[in-house]
Design a protein around this motif. Structure first.
Motif, PDB file in Angstrom:
ATOM      1  N   LEU A   1       0.865  -1.169   0.000  1.00  0.00           N
ATOM      2  CA  LEU A   1       0.000   0.000   0.000  1.00  0.00           C
ATOM      3  C   LEU A   1       0.908   1.227   0.000  1.00  0.00           C
ATOM      4  O   LEU A   1       1.809   1.334   0.842  1.00  0.00           O
ATOM      5  CB  LEU A   1      -0.900   0.010   1.243  1.00  0.00           C
ATOM      6  N   GLU A   2       0.678   2.137  -0.933  1.00  0.00           N
ATOM      7  CA  GLU A   2       1.575   3.286  -1.066  1.00  0.00           C
ATOM      8  C   GLU A   2       1.229   4.429  -0.114  1.00  0.00           C
ATOM      9  O   GLU A   2       0.059   4.707   0.126  1.00  0.00           O
ATOM     10  CB  GLU A   2       1.507   3.838  -2.499  1.00  0.00           C
ATOM     11  N   GLN A   3       2.277   5.058   0.427  1.00  0.00           N
ATOM     12  CA  GLN A   3       2.122   6.309   1.189  1.00  0.00           C
ATOM     13  C   GLN A   3       2.973   7.390   0.527  1.00  0.00           C
ATOM     14  O   GLN A   3       4.170   7.183   0.376  1.00  0.00           O
ATOM     15  CB  GLN A   3       2.624   6.165   2.648  1.00  0.00           C
ATOM     16  N   ASP A   4       2.364   8.502   0.148  1.00  0.00           N
ATOM     17  CA  ASP A   4       3.162   9.680  -0.197  1.00  0.00           C
ATOM     18  C   ASP A   4       3.292  10.455   1.102  1.00  0.00           C
ATOM     19  O   ASP A   4       2.301  10.665   1.807  1.00  0.00           O
ATOM     20  CB  ASP A   4       2.446  10.532  -1.242  1.00  0.00           C
ATOM     21  N   VAL A   5       4.518  10.883   1.425  1.00  0.00           N
ATOM     22  CA  VAL A   5       4.714  11.484   2.746  1.00  0.00           C
ATOM     23  C   VAL A   5       5.223  12.921   2.619  1.00  0.00           C
ATOM     24  O   VAL A   5       6.224  13.183   1.939  1.00  0.00           O
ATOM     25  CB  VAL A   5       5.704  10.640   3.592  1.00  0.00           C
TER      26      VAL A   5
ATOM     27  N   PRO B 196       6.372   3.744   1.201  1.00  0.00           N
ATOM     28  CA  PRO B 196       6.390   5.198   1.394  1.00  0.00           C
ATOM     29  C   PRO B 196       7.255   5.934   0.373  1.00  0.00           C
ATOM     30  O   PRO B 196       8.363   5.492   0.060  1.00  0.00           O
ATOM     31  CB  PRO B 196       6.959   5.365   2.808  1.00  0.00           C
ATOM     32  N   GLU B 197       6.725   7.025  -0.131  1.00  0.00           N
ATOM     33  CA  GLU B 197       7.502   7.919  -1.002  1.00  0.00           C
ATOM     34  C   GLU B 197       7.843   9.182  -0.227  1.00  0.00           C
ATOM     35  O   GLU B 197       6.966   9.851   0.305  1.00  0.00           O
ATOM     36  CB  GLU B 197       6.708   8.295  -2.265  1.00  0.00           C
ATOM     37  N   ILE B 198       9.135   9.490  -0.191  1.00  0.00           N
ATOM     38  CA  ILE B 198       9.599  10.739   0.413  1.00  0.00           C
ATOM     39  C   ILE B 198       9.349  11.828  -0.629  1.00  0.00           C
ATOM     40  O   ILE B 198      10.008  11.862  -1.670  1.00  0.00           O
ATOM     41  CB  ILE B 198      11.105  10.677   0.752  1.00  0.00           C
ATOM     42  N   LYS B 199       8.407  12.723  -0.349  1.00  0.00           N
ATOM     43  CA  LYS B 199       8.023  13.723  -1.344  1.00  0.00           C
ATOM     44  C   LYS B 199       8.912  14.967  -1.259  1.00  0.00           C
ATOM     45  O   LYS B 199       9.069  15.560  -0.195  1.00  0.00           O
ATOM     46  CB  LYS B 199       6.563  14.164  -1.128  1.00  0.00           C
ATOM     47  N   GLN B 200       9.452  15.336  -2.396  1.00  0.00           N
ATOM     48  CA  GLN B 200      10.217  16.582  -2.555  1.00  0.00           C
ATOM     49  C   GLN B 200      11.160  16.896  -1.388  1.00  0.00           C
ATOM     50  O   GLN B 200      11.055  17.948  -0.762  1.00  0.00           O
ATOM     51  CB  GLN B 200       9.236  17.738  -2.766  1.00  0.00           C
TER      52      GLN B 200
ATOM     53  N   MET C  11      -0.090  12.256   1.999  1.00  0.00           N
ATOM     54  CA  MET C  11      -0.758  13.138   1.069  1.00  0.00           C
ATOM     55  C   MET C  11       0.110  13.262  -0.183  1.00  0.00           C
ATOM     56  O   MET C  11       1.327  13.275  -0.062  1.00  0.00           O
ATOM     57  CB  MET C  11      -0.844  14.494   1.769  1.00  0.00           C
ATOM     58  N   HIS C  12      -0.479  13.347  -1.359  1.00  0.00           N
ATOM     59  CA  HIS C  12       0.336  13.323  -2.574  1.00  0.00           C
ATOM     60  C   HIS C  12       1.092  14.621  -2.853  1.00  0.00           C
ATOM     61  O   HIS C  12       2.259  14.602  -3.221  1.00  0.00           O
ATOM     62  CB  HIS C  12      -0.512  12.979  -3.793  1.00  0.00           C
ATOM     63  N   ASP C  13       0.412  15.752  -2.716  1.00  0.00           N
ATOM     64  CA  ASP C  13       1.044  17.035  -3.059  1.00  0.00           C
ATOM     65  C   ASP C  13       1.612  17.688  -1.793  1.00  0.00           C
ATOM     66  O   ASP C  13       1.190  17.374  -0.694  1.00  0.00           O
ATOM     67  CB  ASP C  13       0.006  17.996  -3.659  1.00  0.00           C
TER      68      ASP C  13
ATOM     69  N   ILE D 247      11.119   1.975   0.130  1.00  0.00           N
ATOM     70  CA  ILE D 247      11.087   3.441   0.119  1.00  0.00           C
ATOM     71  C   ILE D 247      11.304   3.874  -1.314  1.00  0.00           C
ATOM     72  O   ILE D 247      12.125   3.308  -2.032  1.00  0.00           O
ATOM     73  CB  ILE D 247      12.198   4.038   1.025  1.00  0.00           C
ATOM     74  N   GLN D 248      10.546   4.893  -1.760  1.00  0.00           N
ATOM     75  CA  GLN D 248      10.682   5.412  -3.124  1.00  0.00           C
ATOM     76  C   GLN D 248      10.887   6.921  -3.069  1.00  0.00           C
ATOM     77  O   GLN D 248      10.418   7.593  -2.146  1.00  0.00           O
ATOM     78  CB  GLN D 248       9.426   5.086  -3.941  1.00  0.00           C
ATOM     79  N   CYS D 249      11.605   7.427  -4.088  1.00  0.00           N
ATOM     80  CA  CYS D 249      11.843   8.865  -4.143  1.00  0.00           C
ATOM     81  C   CYS D 249      12.210   9.251  -5.574  1.00  0.00           C
ATOM     82  O   CYS D 249      12.838   8.468  -6.289  1.00  0.00           O
ATOM     83  CB  CYS D 249      12.981   9.236  -3.181  1.00  0.00           C
TER      84      CYS D 249
HETATM   85 CA    CA Z   1       3.670   8.419  -5.113  1.00  0.00          CA
END
Ligand code: CA
Length: 325
Positions: free
Chosen positions: A54-58, A160-164, A69-71, A197-199
């Motif tokens: 299950l993906e998490q944007d963080v 989890p994606e580490i966002k920006q 949250m995506h943005d 982890i994705q980035c």
């Molecule tokens: Ca994502």
């Protein structure tokens, strides 16, 4: 006797390899084709649908709490403009980083919409403004998933994606340094744990592995149109996988002229897993005329190792039907 035993052990080992290399289904923002993205409800449904991850944007709040949250802005998925009309930045956007968690918890989350028109981005998805949804913290979500893993007797992993991270640091917040200890505290630390982890930022992927000492699985996302084939061997020194958009895997603008590219072969040669994004039943890639057609070319012909989809149930069903579950 010894030879037979060796043969049995070898075949066992082979079947285990086949088992672990089965393609994985990643619920993109949860089962976001059916419920507002990144709500806990969307994650419950994705878990029930049998998604592997299950993906998490963080992103971070003003008080450094990781939320899902995506943005980095709250505009498109909440009623922030109605609740806090005077809190936008000069560019007209409302940033999660300018709000405390207590403030963000006052917001209603909704299906993704275009803030200019007020209309839903995907018109056939969950109706705008109906029911009641919140923006979850990362910890709330990890507790939910681990609770479901226990009660359902099936482990769904996290992604989890580490966002920006570069932007966060420019704003004075080191998001990776905050998120990693939380993941470790919840038991996600090594490559045996159900976590990737994705980035999107190559420098941060390297930093997560080296400076921050992450020992779990790690994937570099490639922005649309951006191919780093020459760097795959270099990337494999720090990462376990690569996540391009679908068109990097299958080129062409129709079923008739589509072609599987060398991307997966080259990534596999560098020992990188390939998890492309994002397959949507209500916004199919141009190279396919149905979900089944897209799944066929991606899994059978292109041999991808996993797939981000807003409709994880359809991917699970297709893989089951084709003996890959
Ligand atoms: Ca994502």
């Amino acid at each position: 006797m010894k030879t037979i035993l060796t043969a049995i052990l070898c075949s066992l080992a082979l079947s285990m390899v086949a088992q672990t290399s089965k393609p994985v289904v990643i619920a993109h923002r949860g089962a976001s084709g059916y419920l507002p993205e990144h709500t806990l409800e969307a994650k419950v449904l994705a878990h029930a649908m049998g998604a592997d991850f299950l993906e998490q944007d963080v992103v971070l709040t003003k008080d450094d709490v990781p939320i899902v949250m995506h943005d980095t802005q709250l505009d498109t998925i909440s009623d922030v403009a109605q609740r806090f009309p005077d809190r936008k930045r000069a560019n007209g956007h409302y940033y999660a980083l300018d709000f405390t968690l207590a403030e963000i918890k006052q917001l209603h989350a909704n299906e993704r919409m275009n803030p200019k028109t007020g209309r839903a981005v995907f018109p056939n998805r969950f109706p705008l403004g109906r029911s009641s949804f919140q923006i979850p913290t990362l910890e709330e979500e990890l507790q939910l998933i681990q609770g479901l893993n226990k009660t359902c007797g099936r482990v769904a992993g996290i992604y989890p994606e580490i966002k920006q991270p570069g932007w966060h640091r420019k704003q004075g917040h080191d998001i990776s340094r905050i998120v990693l200890p939380i993941l470790r505290r919840y038991g996600y630390a090594t490559k045996q744990d159900p976590c990737w982890i994705q980035c999107f930022e190559p420098d941060e992927v390297k930093r997560i592995r080296t400076e921050l000492g992450w020992e779990g699985r790690l994937l570099l996302l490639l922005p649309p149109g951006w191919l780093t084939r020459a760097n795959m061997a270099e990337l494999a020194k720090v990462a376990d996988g690569i996540g391009p958009e679908l068109s990097a895997i299958v080129s062409g603008t129709s079923k008739a002229d589509r072609k599987v590219t060398d991307f997966v072969k080259e990534a596999h040669a560098a020992k990188l897993s390939v998890h492309p994004y994002t397959l949507r039943a209500d916004d199919l890639p141009k190279f396919a005329d149905s979900m089944d057609d897209a799944l066929e070319v991606l899994f059978t012909e292109a041999q991808i190792d996993g797939l981000f989809s807003d409709f994880p149930d359809m991917v699970v069903k297709w893989l089951s039907k084709h003996g890959a579950r």
